[in-house]
Design an enzyme around this catalytic site. Structure first.
Site, mmCIF file in Angstrom:
data_model
loop_
_atom_site.group_PDB
_atom_site.id
_atom_site.type_symbol
_atom_site.label_atom_id
_atom_site.label_comp_id
_atom_site.label_asym_id
_atom_site.label_seq_id
_atom_site.Cartn_x
_atom_site.Cartn_y
_atom_site.Cartn_z
ATOM 1 N N ASN A 1 0.810 -1.219 0.000
ATOM 2 C CA ASN A 1 0.000 0.000 0.000
ATOM 3 C C ASN A 1 0.846 1.273 0.000
ATOM 4 O O ASN A 1 0.392 2.314 -0.457
ATOM 5 C CB ASN A 1 -0.987 -0.021 1.170
ATOM 6 C CG ASN A 1 -2.090 -1.048 0.928
ATOM 7 O OD1 ASN A 1 -2.257 -1.539 -0.194
ATOM 8 N ND2 ASN A 1 -2.834 -1.390 1.976
ATOM 9 N N ARG B 1 -2.919 -10.755 -5.152
ATOM 10 C CA ARG B 1 -2.905 -9.299 -5.291
ATOM 11 C C ARG B 1 -1.944 -8.660 -4.295
ATOM 12 O O ARG B 1 -1.423 -7.574 -4.535
ATOM 13 C CB ARG B 1 -4.304 -8.721 -5.013
ATOM 14 C CG ARG B 1 -5.299 -8.926 -6.133
ATOM 15 C CD ARG B 1 -6.580 -8.200 -5.835
ATOM 16 N NE ARG B 1 -6.261 -6.874 -5.322
ATOM 17 C CZ ARG B 1 -7.046 -6.146 -4.572
ATOM 18 N NH1 ARG B 1 -8.238 -6.589 -4.235
ATOM 19 N NH2 ARG B 1 -6.681 -4.959 -4.143
HETATM 20 C C1 UD1 Z 1 -6.626 1.572 2.470
HETATM 21 C C2 UD1 Z 1 -5.917 0.276 2.172
HETATM 22 C C3 UD1 Z 1 -6.730 -0.895 2.676
HETATM 23 C C4 UD1 Z 1 -7.052 -0.722 4.148
HETATM 24 C C5 UD1 Z 1 -7.662 0.654 4.415
HETATM 25 C C6 UD1 Z 1 -7.848 0.959 5.897
HETATM 26 C C7 UD1 Z 1 -4.738 0.773 0.131
HETATM 27 C C8 UD1 Z 1 -4.633 0.564 -1.319
HETATM 28 N N1 UD1 Z 1 -5.762 0.177 0.730
HETATM 29 O O1 UD1 Z 1 -7.866 1.542 1.773
HETATM 30 O O2 UD1 Z 1 -5.968 -2.077 2.481
HETATM 31 O O3 UD1 Z 1 -7.983 -1.706 4.529
HETATM 32 O O4 UD1 Z 1 -6.821 1.694 3.878
HETATM 33 O O5 UD1 Z 1 -6.639 0.858 6.561
HETATM 34 O O6 UD1 Z 1 -3.918 1.428 0.765
HETATM 35 N N2 UD1 Z 1 -14.147 6.651 3.297
HETATM 36 C C9 UD1 Z 1 -15.160 7.519 2.971
HETATM 37 N N3 UD1 Z 1 -14.959 8.380 1.928
HETATM 38 C C10 UD1 Z 1 -13.787 8.430 1.240
HETATM 39 C C11 UD1 Z 1 -12.744 7.548 1.595
HETATM 40 C C12 UD1 Z 1 -12.955 6.661 2.634
HETATM 41 O O7 UD1 Z 1 -16.231 7.487 3.566
HETATM 42 O O8 UD1 Z 1 -13.666 9.255 0.323
HETATM 43 C C13 UD1 Z 1 -14.341 5.670 4.393
HETATM 44 C C14 UD1 Z 1 -14.284 4.220 3.904
HETATM 45 O O9 UD1 Z 1 -15.525 3.776 3.432
HETATM 46 C C15 UD1 Z 1 -13.867 3.515 5.172
HETATM 47 C C16 UD1 Z 1 -12.938 4.526 5.860
HETATM 48 O O10 UD1 Z 1 -13.242 5.793 5.291
HETATM 49 O O11 UD1 Z 1 -14.975 3.292 6.009
HETATM 50 C C17 UD1 Z 1 -11.473 4.237 5.680
HETATM 51 O O12 UD1 Z 1 -11.190 4.020 4.302
HETATM 52 P P1 UD1 Z 1 -9.754 4.350 3.685
HETATM 53 O O13 UD1 Z 1 -8.763 4.518 4.790
HETATM 54 O O14 UD1 Z 1 -9.903 5.442 2.694
HETATM 55 O O15 UD1 Z 1 -9.411 3.011 2.925
HETATM 56 P P2 UD1 Z 1 -8.698 2.864 1.552
HETATM 57 O O16 UD1 Z 1 -7.737 3.993 1.353
HETATM 58 O O17 UD1 Z 1 -9.715 2.573 0.506
#
Ligand code: UD1
Length: 431
Positions: free
Chosen positions: A23, A398
């Site tokens: 990541n 992956r």
């Molecule tokens: C990244 C990691 C994933 C990990 C996650 C949490 C990568 C490629 N993936 O995913 O493996 O499980 O961090 O540690 O690095 N959210 C919103 N709006 C947004 C963005 C996020 O509501 O625009 C929410 C998501 O639905 C979730 C929370 O915020 O509930 C955290 O998500 P996020 O930290 O953004 O996860 P990813 O970056 O997708």
């Protein structure tokens, strides 16, 4: 179709080298688009998500040269397009980092909406809101693409409503070359956020506070080439640490940063394992019966959501009742049905799993529903009586490089097979 064939029951013992953090690597690869000079990235894991990211970068003119398996030289001096589309790119979540990087450097980006693991709705509203605050007025999802264009990017004060790894990294990228100062409040503090910030700083960016919840970025007009080694993968390390726990083994994970593993080590100690830390290794000895506990997933430094399936598999074999609460993604217990088929006694009520420990899992034919759950099911199979076959291992590949090879080196009976004939041969060889 390839599957893992596993005969469980052996304690895993020995040492395993952990690779670079997937990541962090995804953010760092995207960031390397932001200079016209050569960037050499070392300790890059050879996994499917990374290879798709490199393919996407090549599709817009980035020169990608593999110096050896874990080192690439990249040059983005001849990027001729800021549009990345095609079905293949949907397979990774972090393709959205290309938006932050392209917007930051070229003020224009269009990338097919990402897919990735199906563990919840995974909105990107925070990313888009941040891009708009920086000046990309049209940042939105349109016709299956994320689009963002700006005449100029200007620093802004951005408060993230939720702690989001993806939004934090994307805004670091977009703001690194914006005019003036950007402040990101309620930023994610994960080690991979810090690694991307360090990488950008080495390229000449001015980012302060990464690793805390307020990050300050002073935009610079130009970024330059560097050589950089990616940090070790916290989740790969944690997965092998739990492999020791579930198989009553003794595993030393090497090439790790023990500080990044503290919440994982703490839970392993709570459930009865012994942990020995040195500068760049952690040893897990699991000689005793596992004890029950409660755990809630949280942003770093809390217990990672990407380790939730692995700890659930361990608690399924612990004495007594355990509770696992998932607070990050709403759909992250889909693998429990598969684990139940192996004899686990787990009830899921919305975002909580109530686990009554059983003495043993039993082998079954199961499928990997996503990356981390797939790896956790491999751990269950290694602890189980009898044979297990796991389909859809493409999800596991992956994010885990040579997972079967590394496990075999620790004494696991696991083989990647692609036909019934090979499956029967494996069964004969381990019976
Ligand atoms: C990244 C990691 C994933 C990990 C996650 C949490 C990568 C490629 N993936 O995913 O493996 O499980 O961090 O540690 O690095 N959210 C919103 N709006 C947004 C963005 C996020 O509501 O625009 C929410 C998501 O639905 C979730 C929370 O915020 O509930 C955290 O998500 P996020 O930290 O953004 O996860 P990813 O970056 O997708």
């Amino acid at each position: 179709m390839e599957q893992y064939a596993i005969k469980g029951g052996s304690a895993l013992v020995g040492e395993v080298e952990i690779g670079g953090a997937k990541n962090a690597a995804l953010g760092i690869l995207a960031a390397s688009i932001m200079t016209d000079e050569d960037v050499v990235v070392e300790n890059l894991p050879d996994v499917r998500d990374i290879n798709i990211m490199l393919q996407a970068m090549e599709s817009i003119g980035v020169r990608v040269e593999h110096i050896e398996r874990h080192t690439v030289r990249l040059n983005a001096g001849n990027v001729y397009s800021q549009v990345i589309d095609g079905d293949y790119i949907k397979r990774i979540r972090a393709s959205y980092y290309l938006i932050g990087a392209l917007l930051g450097k070229y003020h224009s980006a269009e990338v097919t909406l990402p897919g990735g693991c199906n563990i919840g709705t995974r909105p990107i509203d925070l990313h888009l809101k941040g891009f708009r605050a920086l000046g990309a007025k049209d940042a939105s999802v349109s016709g299956g693409m994320i689009v963002a264009h700006a005449d100029a990017l200007k620093g802004a004060h951005i408060y993230l409503d939720m702690v989001s790894v993806g939004a934090t990294i994307n805004l670091l990228l977009a703001a690194a070359m914006a005019e003036g100062q950007t402040i990101i409040e309620n930023a994610a503090k994960e080690p991979h956020v810090v690694d991307v910030a360090n990488f950008l700083n080495c390229m000449g960016a001015n980012i302060k506070g990464a690793g805390t919840d307020v990050i300050r970025i002073k935009g610079v007009s130009r970024l330059h080439g560097i050589e950089y080694a990616i940090i070790p993968d916290q989740i790969e390390a944690g997965t092998f640490m739990f492999a020791a726990a579930v198989t009553k083994g003794d595993i030393t994970v090497k090439n790790v940063i023990p500080k990044h593993l503290e919440s994982i080590s703490a839970k392993l100690i709570e459930i009865g394992c012994e942990i020995e830390e040195s500068d760049d290794a952690v040893r897990v000895v699991a000689s005793k019966t596992l004890e029950h506990t409660h755990v809630k997933t949280l942003p770093y430094p809390g217990f990672p959501t990407d380790m939730q399936p692995q700890i659930t598999v361990a608690l399924g074999l612990a004495q007594g009742t355990s509770i696992v609460s998932e607070s990050i993604f709403e759909n992250r217990f889909k693998y429990v049905d598969e684990l139940t088929r192996m004899g686990a006694n787990i009830k899921v009520e919305s975002s909580t799993a109530i686990i009554e420990g059983v003495k043993k899992y039993t082998g079954a034919s199961i499928s990997a529903p996503d990356l981390r759950a797939g790896a956790a099911l491999v751990l269950a199979a290694l602890a189980a009586d009898g044979f297990t076959t796991i389909d859809d291992i493409k999800y596991i590949e992956r994010g885990y490089e040579d997972f079967d090879v590394k496990l075999r080196n620790l004494g696991a009976m696991i083989e990647k097979v692609d036909s019934d004939y090979n499956l029967q041969r494996f069964k004969l060889s381990v019976s």
